[in-house]
Design a protein around this motif. Structure first.
Motif, PDB file in Angstrom:
ATOM      1  N   ARG A   1       0.868  -1.182   0.000  1.00 20.55           N
ATOM      2  CA  ARG A   1       0.000   0.000   0.000  1.00 20.55           C
ATOM      3  C   ARG A   1       0.901   1.226   0.000  1.00 20.55           C
ATOM      4  O   ARG A   1       1.670   1.421   0.936  1.00 20.55           O
ATOM      5  CB  ARG A   1      -0.889   0.011   1.257  1.00 20.55           C
ATOM      6  CG  ARG A   1      -1.780  -1.207   1.424  1.00 20.55           C
ATOM      7  CD  ARG A   1      -2.922  -1.234   0.430  1.00 20.55           C
ATOM      8  NE  ARG A   1      -3.826  -0.123   0.622  1.00 20.55           N
ATOM      9  CZ  ARG A   1      -4.901  -0.150   1.415  1.00 20.55           C
ATOM     10  NH1 ARG A   1      -5.189  -1.240   2.095  1.00 20.55           N
ATOM     11  NH2 ARG A   1      -5.671   0.907   1.522  1.00 20.55           N
TER      12      ARG A   1
ATOM     13  N   GLU B   1       1.339   4.892   0.630  1.00 24.57           N
ATOM     14  CA  GLU B   1       0.638   5.952   1.366  1.00 24.57           C
ATOM     15  C   GLU B   1       1.647   6.916   1.956  1.00 24.57           C
ATOM     16  O   GLU B   1       2.181   6.686   3.032  1.00 24.57           O
ATOM     17  CB  GLU B   1      -0.249   5.353   2.457  1.00 24.57           C
ATOM     18  CG  GLU B   1      -1.073   6.381   3.189  1.00 24.57           C
ATOM     19  CD  GLU B   1      -1.776   7.338   2.228  1.00 24.57           C
ATOM     20  OE1 GLU B   1      -1.382   8.520   2.177  1.00 24.57           O
ATOM     21  OE2 GLU B   1      -2.690   6.895   1.516  1.00 24.57           O
TER      22      GLU B   1
ATOM     23  N   LEU C   1      -4.978   5.030   7.283  1.00 28.52           N
ATOM     24  CA  LEU C   1      -4.790   3.684   6.741  1.00 28.52           C
ATOM     25  C   LEU C   1      -4.725   2.644   7.858  1.00 28.52           C
ATOM     26  O   LEU C   1      -5.300   1.553   7.727  1.00 28.52           O
ATOM     27  CB  LEU C   1      -3.531   3.635   5.878  1.00 28.52           C
ATOM     28  CG  LEU C   1      -3.179   2.282   5.256  1.00 28.52           C
ATOM     29  CD1 LEU C   1      -4.337   1.708   4.451  1.00 28.52           C
ATOM     30  CD2 LEU C   1      -1.931   2.413   4.389  1.00 28.52           C
TER      31      LEU C   1
END
Length: 199
Positions: free
Chosen positions: A62, A64, A71
């Motif tokens: 992921r 980010e 998250l």
């Protein structure tokens, strides 16, 4: 269980974190905070991804750079749902965030020059530390120890060094274990830390 892994550049922090994660589960979530600003950084990211894919451990990556606290809350909800729907042998995949200091850099650059930039940055740091404290599953945080070198020449560099040092201290307080990695050798610091009640 939150684990902080710190050390200098090329100390072996990330490799140790990935090996640690592989001992905790059969799959993991990799939160990458790096933003590729140039070709050299894009190549570094490509090599990191390639290394993870060749490791034999299944990573869900992921990307980010900013909203890590959000998250982590989303992952808590998702994994709690998986746990409730799963069988008795279900284990939470470890989450590995690499790295905290890049996340801090992203927010410092985002808030630089804003009228309320310092307050915004402090708010993000508070939210992040609280999200780490509340995260109920295995969480590994890779960070850099930037205060051991020379004093940065520019004010932004000095501010970054100070913010990173303070953030690392805050995270160390809420993490169950803290490792310092030097020359590829990890040492767990909390177990050997001096305690005032020992005086």
């Amino acid at each position: 269980m939150a684990i902080l892994i710190t050390g200098g550049a090329r100390s072996g922090k990330s490799r140790f974190a990935e090996q640690y994660a592989a001992k905790l589960g059969t799959r993991g979530v990799y939160i990458a905070t790096c933003q590729p600003y140039d070709e050299e950084m894009k190549e570094r990211i490509r090599l990191h991804i390639q290394d993870r894919e060749c490791s034999g451990f299944c990573w869900e990556t992921r990307e980010e750079p900013l909203e890590v606290a959000l998250l982590l809350r989303q992952l808590t909800i998702r994994l709690t749902g998986e746990q409730q729907a799963g069988d008795a042998l279900w284990t939470a995949p470890p989450v590995l965030l690499d790295c905290v200091t890049l996340w801090l850099t992203n927010w410092m650059l985002q808030s630089e020059g804003e009228q309320n930039g310092a307050a915004r940055l402090n708010g993000q740091i508070e939210a992040f530390v609280e999200a780490v404290r509340q995260y109920p599953y295995p969480l590994l945080l890779v960070t850099n120890e930037v205060g051991d070198g020379i004093v940065p020449e520019y004010s932004l560099g000095r501010r970054f060094r100070d913010e990173a040092g303070r953030l690392n201290q805050r995270l160390a307080e809420v993490c169950d274990r803290v490792f310092l990695v030097t020359a590829g050798i990890p040492v767990e610091l909390k177990s050997i830390a001096f305690r005032w009640d020992e005086l």
